[in-house]
Design an enzyme around this catalytic site. Sequence first.
Site, short mmCIF file in Angstrom:
data_model
loop_
_atom_site.label_atom_id
_atom_site.label_comp_id
_atom_site.label_asym_id
_atom_site.label_seq_id
_atom_site.Cartn_x
_atom_site.Cartn_y
_atom_site.Cartn_z
CG HIS A 1 -1.71 1.23 1.42
ND1 HIS A 1 -3.06 1.30 1.15
CD2 HIS A 1 -1.36 2.48 1.85
CE1 HIS A 1 -3.50 2.52 1.42
NE2 HIS A 1 -2.49 3.26 1.85
CD GLU A 2 1.79 3.46 3.69
OE1 GLU A 2 2.01 4.55 3.09
OE2 GLU A 2 0.76 3.28 4.37
CG HIS B 1 0.42 6.29 -0.77
ND1 HIS B 1 -0.67 6.77 -1.47
CD2 HIS B 1 -0.08 5.70 0.35
CE1 HIS B 1 -1.78 6.49 -0.81
NE2 HIS B 1 -1.44 5.83 0.30
#
Length: 454
Positions: free
Chosen positions: A24-25, A28
């Site tokens: 998920h990170e 980003h």
Amino acid sequence: MYPLLMTLGIVLFAAAILASIGLHELGHMIPAKAFGGKVTQYFIGFGPTVWSTQRGETEYGIKAIPLGGYVKIVGMLPPEAADLAEEVTVDAAGNTVTKIRKSNTGMFTQLISDARAAEWELIGPEDSDRLFYKLPWWKKVIVMAGGPTVNLLIAFFVFWAMFATYGNPSRDATEPDAGVPVLASVSDCVIPYEEGRLTCNDDDPVSPAVLAGLEAGDTITTFNGVPVTDWDQFRTLIRSNGDGEVVLGYERDGVALSGTTNTTVELRPNGPDDETLTAVGFLGVTPTSHQQTGGPIYTLTQMRQMTIDTAQALVHLPVKVWGVAKAIVGAQERDPESPVSIVGGSRISGEIVAEESFNLTEKIVFFGGLIAGFNFFIGMFNFIPLLPLDGGHIASALWEAVRRGFARLRGRPDPGHVDPAKLLPIAYVVASGLLVLSVVLIVGDLVVPLHISG
């Protein structure tokens, strides 16, 4: 052996969730760096740092509390020219440091000022062209949507693998092509739906299905002489029968049998997507699921319905969590459909791995479904358009595009960048609410946990 397998399931779930957080990170960080942004930190977890290493301008590491993660993208909050004074100083090492200072009154005003000051504390003039708030709106959307999109992609590929090989274990048996209803279970008694109990009390009446002699595994063939072709038809016949007599034809181990009973009138939801209670005929049986295999298109159609179900679940989340809170203090039994935290998910994962009645394939499928479900919910949840969630930043970027677009169309001056700092009071309220919800669910999963056996 059971404790060992239980521990293995918990460890596997924790590893899968941590991997999902890390991905998920990355969702980003990768586009942020690709667009020229400066990412100074990439961490899995919160709290004290357990381990970290510096690679270029980014510090990568793990923190002690594995309940999330974050990336630090420089320049998320713009300076407020009308209220903020910029001070350029030189530190002991001779480096230029830009600080934001402001004199404020009022709690939220001071919070905004402090957040902005912390954001700009280590930003130097050399970072001017790399600040996140200066990116075009569509780049901001890509960066902030990258994280939850990764979770949805994880869910998609895991579900696809399950549906393409094993089939859909949670497919709704009420679908018209699900075939004649085979009973998965027969209720021993009639429990009022609104009470939410799972076990019978001494004063609960025996269910009509038991009085008819039905057992799990029976195949329903007729209802008052009407041939039964699928569960949806069978359900309609039951609900419309009120408290009338019914003669049921069924097969057990290839032998045709029949039983007579009276359905009873009970308050029951109108359907899976409609919780409105209506007085209808009740028999007390549950159908077996009908598994269907499918590829990516089938997976997308299933996820479309999951999206609708999840959106509805998010609307009712506070009420569901309140129900968990009441279960904690013993005011009611915990609803088996209530949400669970990562703690509850790890327990369920451990039970799946340790359950002796499941073969290896079933354990893999159920574990995969659990991980896919968590990722799907995390992805959907983060798209909620409220700070501090990713959806709040996406909404800010989209509003910036709309505001600037209208200004151009009307020939007016560029209104500039949207300042998310002005929404920080909302962010603090939302974050506080999420903290309370998380604590209630974690305590609930410890005090009144859900189990795969119900």
